[in-house]
Write a protein that holds these residues in place. Structure first.
Motif, PDB file in Angstrom:
ATOM      1  N   GLU A 156     112.078  78.508  51.875  1.00  0.00           N
ATOM      2  CA  GLU A 156     111.390  78.992  50.681  1.00  0.00           C
ATOM      3  C   GLU A 156     110.120  78.202  50.381  1.00  0.00           C
ATOM      4  O   GLU A 156     109.114  78.770  50.006  1.00  0.00           O
ATOM      5  N   LYS A 157     110.130  76.911  50.548  1.00  0.00           N
ATOM      6  CA  LYS A 157     108.956  76.109  50.208  1.00  0.00           C
ATOM      7  C   LYS A 157     108.392  75.356  51.403  1.00  0.00           C
ATOM      8  O   LYS A 157     107.698  74.365  51.253  1.00  0.00           O
ATOM      9  N   GLY A 158     108.700  75.812  52.616  1.00  0.00           N
ATOM     10  CA  GLY A 158     108.190  75.133  53.797  1.00  0.00           C
ATOM     11  C   GLY A 158     108.921  75.566  55.040  1.00  0.00           C
ATOM     12  O   GLY A 158     109.161  76.753  55.240  1.00  0.00           O
ATOM     13  N   TYR A 159     109.319  74.588  55.853  1.00  0.00           N
ATOM     14  CA  TYR A 159     110.010  74.917  57.099  1.00  0.00           C
ATOM     15  C   TYR A 159     110.767  73.703  57.614  1.00  0.00           C
ATOM     16  O   TYR A 159     110.524  72.565  57.215  1.00  0.00           O
ATOM     17  N   ASP A 160     111.710  73.970  58.508  1.00  0.00           N
ATOM     18  CA  ASP A 160     112.400  72.944  59.282  1.00  0.00           C
ATOM     19  C   ASP A 160     111.940  73.113  60.723  1.00  0.00           C
ATOM     20  O   ASP A 160     111.832  74.235  61.217  1.00  0.00           O
ATOM     21  N   PHE A 161     111.686  72.000  61.384  1.00  0.00           N
ATOM     22  CA  PHE A 161     111.257  72.010  62.777  1.00  0.00           C
ATOM     23  C   PHE A 161     112.201  71.124  63.577  1.00  0.00           C
ATOM     24  O   PHE A 161     112.374  69.952  63.252  1.00  0.00           O
ATOM     25  N   VAL A 162     112.827  71.704  64.594  1.00  0.00           N
ATOM     26  CA  VAL A 162     113.661  70.929  65.512  1.00  0.00           C
ATOM     27  C   VAL A 162     112.946  70.910  66.853  1.00  0.00           C
ATOM     28  O   VAL A 162     112.745  71.950  67.472  1.00  0.00           O
ATOM     29  N   GLY A 163     112.525  69.721  67.253  1.00  0.00           N
ATOM     30  CA  GLY A 163     111.923  69.519  68.568  1.00  0.00           C
ATOM     31  C   GLY A 163     112.912  68.793  69.453  1.00  0.00           C
ATOM     32  O   GLY A 163     114.047  68.528  69.049  1.00  0.00           O
ATOM     33  N   SER A 164     112.498  68.442  70.643  1.00  0.00           N
ATOM     34  CA  SER A 164     113.427  67.783  71.557  1.00  0.00           C
ATOM     35  C   SER A 164     113.756  66.357  71.144  1.00  0.00           C
ATOM     36  O   SER A 164     114.793  65.832  71.529  1.00  0.00           O
ATOM     37  N   GLU A 165     112.902  65.742  70.304  1.00  0.00           N
ATOM     38  CA  GLU A 165     113.119  64.344  69.924  1.00  0.00           C
ATOM     39  C   GLU A 165     113.367  64.120  68.445  1.00  0.00           C
ATOM     40  O   GLU A 165     113.761  63.017  68.050  1.00  0.00           O
ATOM     41  N   TYR A 166     113.109  65.105  67.595  1.00  0.00           N
ATOM     42  CA  TYR A 166     113.307  64.917  66.163  1.00  0.00           C
ATOM     43  C   TYR A 166     113.498  66.246  65.444  1.00  0.00           C
ATOM     44  O   TYR A 166     113.149  67.302  65.949  1.00  0.00           O
ATOM     45  N   TRP A 167     114.049  66.140  64.240  1.00  0.00           N
ATOM     46  CA  TRP A 167     114.159  67.268  63.312  1.00  0.00           C
ATOM     47  C   TRP A 167     113.448  66.823  62.051  1.00  0.00           C
ATOM     48  O   TRP A 167     113.686  65.715  61.551  1.00  0.00           O
ATOM     49  N   LYS A 168     112.546  67.638  61.557  1.00  0.00           N
ATOM     50  CA  LYS A 168     111.880  67.280  60.315  1.00  0.00           C
ATOM     51  C   LYS A 168     111.879  68.453  59.359  1.00  0.00           C
ATOM     52  O   LYS A 168     111.927  69.621  59.756  1.00  0.00           O
ATOM     53  N   GLU A 169     111.833  68.102  58.074  1.00  0.00           N
ATOM     54  CA  GLU A 169     111.748  69.084  57.009  1.00  0.00           C
ATOM     55  C   GLU A 169     110.400  68.916  56.319  1.00  0.00           C
ATOM     56  O   GLU A 169     110.016  67.797  55.964  1.00  0.00           O
ATOM     57  N   VAL A 170     109.685  70.020  56.140  1.00  0.00           N
ATOM     58  CA  VAL A 170     108.407  70.026  55.444  1.00  0.00           C
ATOM     59  C   VAL A 170     108.551  70.960  54.258  1.00  0.00           C
ATOM     60  O   VAL A 170     108.989  72.110  54.407  1.00  0.00           O
ATOM     61  N   ARG A 171     108.219  70.463  53.078  1.00  0.00           N
ATOM     62  CA  ARG A 171     108.279  71.257  51.859  1.00  0.00           C
ATOM     63  C   ARG A 171     106.971  71.090  51.092  1.00  0.00           C
ATOM     64  O   ARG A 171     106.476  69.967  50.944  1.00  0.00           O
ATOM     65  N   ASP A 172     106.435  72.191  50.626  1.00  0.00           N
ATOM     66  CA  ASP A 172     105.170  72.179  49.886  1.00  0.00           C
ATOM     67  C   ASP A 172     104.083  71.401  50.623  1.00  0.00           C
ATOM     68  O   ASP A 172     103.296  70.669  50.023  1.00  0.00           O
TER      69      ASP A 172
END
Length: 153
Positions: free
Chosen positions: A110-126
């Motif tokens: 709703e306010k961004g995205y989740d990104f799962v790469g081969s080395e990390y998972w990150k959450e981005v909001r606003d």
């Protein structure tokens, strides 16, 4: 307007053959361009993951951007050669196709995205990174995919 993230989509005439880095064939074939205006700017987009730089270097707002070339008069069958070639191009396994070269999963929220790469998972909001988790091995990568997207490998 997208109800979840607030981005606005509009159609405009494709009336400039020099615009959008298009070929002469695209200009002749597609008279309409779908444009997107981001509610939170490019920083709130997963496109940041594709090389526009670290979040701090990305401008907060960005001008409307072209998304798709369209021809509203199309009535193409799935076995039409243009459709076949288009799908083949999207699925090509080669250096020019980022999606065949990089392990990733992007889930728009709703306010961004989740990104799962081969080395990390990150959450981005606003437009801001709010968490980053290192993925130490294949098991942690698979666990992140299952948690974020329900994907079981």
């Amino acid at each position: 307007t997208d109800d979840m993230i607030g981005d606005t989509y509009t159609f405009r005439n494709n009336d400039d053959p020099e615009a959008f880095s298009q070929t002469p064939e695209h200009f002749k074939r597609f008279p309409i361009v779908m444009m997107r205006t981001r509610n939170t700017g490019i920083r709130g987009s997963p496109m940041v993951e594709f090389g526009v730089g670290p979040l701090g270097a990305v401008p907060e707002m960005a001008p409307p951007e072209p998304i798709y070339f369209l021809n509203f008069n199309d009535n193409m069958e799935s076995d039409d050669m243009e459709a076949i070639v288009g799908i083949a191009h999207a699925l090509v396994d080669g250096e020019e196709n980022l999606f065949s070269q990089k392990r990733m999963c992007i889930m728009v929220r709703e306010k961004g995205y989740d990104f799962v790469g081969s080395e990390y998972w990150k959450e981005v909001r606003d437009g801001k990174e709010v968490s980053r988790t290192e993925l130490k091995d294949e098991a942690s990568y698979r666990a992140a995919l299952e948690k974020i997207a329900g994907i079981k490998l």
